[in-house]
Write a protein that holds these residues in place. Structure first.
Motif, PDB file in Angstrom:
ATOM      1  N   TYR A  79      43.620  42.514  41.602  1.00  0.00           N
ATOM      2  CA  TYR A  79      42.492  42.715  42.516  1.00  0.00           C
ATOM      3  C   TYR A  79      41.652  43.909  42.072  1.00  0.00           C
ATOM      4  N   TYR A  97      40.050  38.414  40.954  1.00  0.00           N
ATOM      5  CA  TYR A  97      40.308  38.000  42.333  1.00  0.00           C
ATOM      6  C   TYR A  97      41.083  36.695  42.421  1.00  0.00           C
ATOM      7  N   LEU A 134      45.865  39.331  54.141  1.00  0.00           N
ATOM      8  CA  LEU A 134      44.642  40.126  54.224  1.00  0.00           C
ATOM      9  C   LEU A 134      44.023  40.296  52.842  1.00  0.00           C
ATOM     10  N   LEU A 135      44.839  40.603  51.862  1.00  0.00           N
ATOM     11  CA  LEU A 135      44.310  40.780  50.513  1.00  0.00           C
ATOM     12  C   LEU A 135      43.783  39.462  49.952  1.00  0.00           C
ATOM     13  N   ASN A 158      40.344  39.152  51.437  1.00  0.00           N
ATOM     14  CA  ASN A 158      39.414  40.085  50.781  1.00  0.00           C
ATOM     15  C   ASN A 158      39.056  39.604  49.381  1.00  0.00           C
ATOM     16  N   VAL A 215      36.574  36.705  49.524  1.00  0.00           N
ATOM     17  CA  VAL A 215      35.215  37.175  49.810  1.00  0.00           C
ATOM     18  C   VAL A 215      34.613  37.834  48.575  1.00  0.00           C
ATOM     19  N   ASP A 216      35.385  38.705  47.924  1.00  0.00           N
ATOM     20  CA  ASP A 216      34.880  39.402  46.750  1.00  0.00           C
ATOM     21  C   ASP A 216      34.595  38.451  45.595  1.00  0.00           C
ATOM     22  N   ASP A 249      33.626  32.767  50.177  1.00  0.00           N
ATOM     23  CA  ASP A 249      33.716  33.053  51.605  1.00  0.00           C
ATOM     24  C   ASP A 249      33.033  32.013  52.476  1.00  0.00           C
TER      25      ASP A 249
END
Length: 70
Positions: free
Chosen positions: A27, A32, A57-58, A61, A64-65, A69
């Motif tokens: 990450y 990602y 959660l990761l 994230n 999205v990154d 998303d």
């Protein structure tokens, strides 16, 4: 708990830490999709892990990154 049970818990903890460290490194390097794949493997292998919420959660994230998303 017998000796084999204790060794099993220790080994499981070490595996989770190792995979988690790999995922966080991926990450941090901007990999990602690699982080998502590593974390999904970790969750599948250890679905009752105390770190499952952190992994989820990761994953979110990282999605999205990575622009995933939608």
């Amino acid at each position: 708990m017998g000796v084999s049970g204790v060794f099993g818990l220790v080994n499981t903890s070490l595996i989770i830490r190792h995979f988690g460290a790999d995922a966080f490194a991926q990450y941090a390097q901007g990999n990602y999709n690699g982080a998502v794949n590593t974390l999904q493997s970790l969750i599948q292998r250890f679905p009752d892990s105390a770190r499952k919420a952190d992994a989820l959660l990761l994953i979110g994230n990282a999605q999205v990154d990575a622009g995933n998303d939608k």
